[in-house]
Design an enzyme around this catalytic site. Sequence first.
Site, mmCIF file in Angstrom:
data_model
loop_
_atom_site.group_PDB
_atom_site.id
_atom_site.type_symbol
_atom_site.label_atom_id
_atom_site.label_comp_id
_atom_site.label_asym_id
_atom_site.label_seq_id
_atom_site.Cartn_x
_atom_site.Cartn_y
_atom_site.Cartn_z
ATOM 1 N N GLU B 67 0.825 -1.201 0.000
ATOM 2 C CA GLU B 67 0.000 0.000 0.000
ATOM 3 C C GLU B 67 0.866 1.260 0.000
ATOM 4 O O GLU B 67 0.870 2.030 -0.938
ATOM 5 C CB GLU B 67 -0.912 -0.032 1.225
ATOM 6 C CG GLU B 67 -2.257 0.581 0.980
ATOM 7 C CD GLU B 67 -3.289 0.084 1.985
ATOM 8 O OE1 GLU B 67 -2.914 -0.676 2.904
ATOM 9 O OE2 GLU B 67 -4.454 0.475 1.852
ATOM 10 N N GLU B 312 -7.028 17.134 38.992
ATOM 11 C CA GLU B 312 -8.063 18.145 39.190
ATOM 12 C C GLU B 312 -7.505 19.523 39.505
ATOM 13 O O GLU B 312 -8.153 20.528 39.259
ATOM 14 C CB GLU B 312 -9.028 17.702 40.300
ATOM 15 C CG GLU B 312 -10.149 16.850 39.743
ATOM 16 C CD GLU B 312 -11.076 16.277 40.796
ATOM 17 O OE1 GLU B 312 -10.685 16.239 41.983
ATOM 18 O OE2 GLU B 312 -12.177 15.857 40.424
#
Lengths: 116, 508
Positions: B67, B312
């Site tokens: 490919e 956080e």
Amino acid sequence: MASDRAGSEPDPDAPASRVQLTLYVSGRTTRSQRAIRNLDAICRQMADYEVRVVDVLEQPDLADRDKVLATPTLIRRLPPPMRRIIGDLSDREKVLVGLELQALDDPIPPDHPEAR
Amino acid sequence: MSEPEPVLTKLPTHLGGLDFIFEGGLPEGRTSLVAGTAGSAKTVLSAHFLAAGIREANQSGVFVTFEESPRDITRNMASFGWDIPSWERTGRWRYVDASPSPDQPGVEIAGSFDLGALMARVENAVRQVGATRVALDSVSAVFGHLPDEMTLRHELFRLVQGLRMMGVTAVLTAERPDDHGPITRHALEEFVTDNVILLRNVPEGEKRRRTVEVLKFRGATHRKGEYPFSIIPGVGIVLIPLSASGLLGGPSSAQRITSGNTELDAMCGGGFFRDSIVLVSGATGTGKTLLSTEYVRGGARVGERCLLVAFEEGREQLLRNAGGWGVDFEQLEAQGTLRIVCEHPDASSLEDHLIHIRDLMREYRPHRLAVDGLSALERSSTTRGFREFVFGLTSFVKQQGVNGLFTSTTPTLLGGGSVTEAHISSITDSVILLRYVEVGGEMRRGIMVLKMRGSGHDRRIRDFAIDGQGMHIGAPFRNISGILSGNPRHVTDEEIVRLDELFGDGLG
């Protein structure tokens, strides 16, 4: 016979033929023989041509260079652009179209010994 | 297998942990079909298969590309640190370029053909470099160049037979129309190979999830089911879980370490186990970050290094918080007992977070790992993906003999029922709950050790206060029930006496 010239290198000093073809085959199979025969018949129609037959089992590096996957594969190296035709060449019409040989009939110089 | 098959030997691939699901490696001397949709990492897997052979096992490889051009592959794979040009120069990597050449706008087929040239070229390449491994990527493309399906199926079958006669171990990739339909276009799996591996790349939430699954190995065992993997720059394919140990037992070490808080240590029956994972769950502001700060300080006091990964809060906020409780994080970093890494939860996939944490741990070699705000990761992933992440992380952390403390935020202020809790509390060894408790119109905080695998612990819910020195755990709430459910109810002294009588001193 085209196969007489199998594997021979073109003479570098000789002027390049107008049509240069390479036929890749894989071993001495019936399919290979058929392709060589079919090409030979087609080549009789041409004037200034050169055919080289390469057996991929003997020269896989050449197949690498030309990125050949299928056998038989016929490559028209000259005139540009490059063309390739896959199969044993039994479909003569497709070969002639693929090689654009019809178009080549006219430009052959009238003074060429094989010009008709 | 119902019929007896000869047991095949396997070739260890050293391919990003895939040998774990291959149970040792790929069937040796055979071809394995790797099927996947476009973008499922077939080419990366093919190249990694060869690269791993060169690097880990000194085995040369041949890459047959149908490919992409060799130039494109070499360039694309450079980001994984695979120096293909140097391997080509030293005769360890050899391309067979079967990609469409620019001079073939359309192929004219004039008669019958075979793939004899391709086979001769592959055989020649294998001989030239003495290849052990061959990758063919992706054979589906050849159906585009040579539109004769019958011939191609037959010829690819011959090619696989030829590879077997050469004794090489090969992967042959093929395109799948979609992730859950037929195995390959043109049904190659029917005749090409006895070994089938599936690669998937399916959208999940807002991200994509890559998995690998061995569908069959004829005559050899393998692990079943889908395993997630990631593609990491500089590395290649990395399988999740990172640890091959897989199953989680209880802590195997009886050694205890301090949580950084003496009262909490006492509640846990003498501290955390050395190689255990502790989950701390609570609503915002209940003191989770404080607990991880004390955990860092407790380790630093005895010279243990701690890696703090925060999802956080930013670095500045963490430094300020710790400073407020009398802990100087910058000083701990300077003395080498702490490293703070702040990560944005959505910046990368869970797999990539996991691998990043692993790499940090390998580099820093901490004794403790604190992950603050684990629940932030859950918001941007699926339950399954999150569970796998936590499972992968805990497996790896435990395998390293590192103690882990993960915090998770519950969505409601009062009570619990955190999703994170429900999904991962069974994976962690210990669970500590922090809760708000309303007592007589006043908001108090309560702490409880819900689970302590392999040890007795205090089962009471205790009051705690936070000041400039940190957390101070006090007496159990005596006259309140329903704290865990979020519906605290005042219990009269008479009832407590009655319950005490019923259960001895088992209840508080």
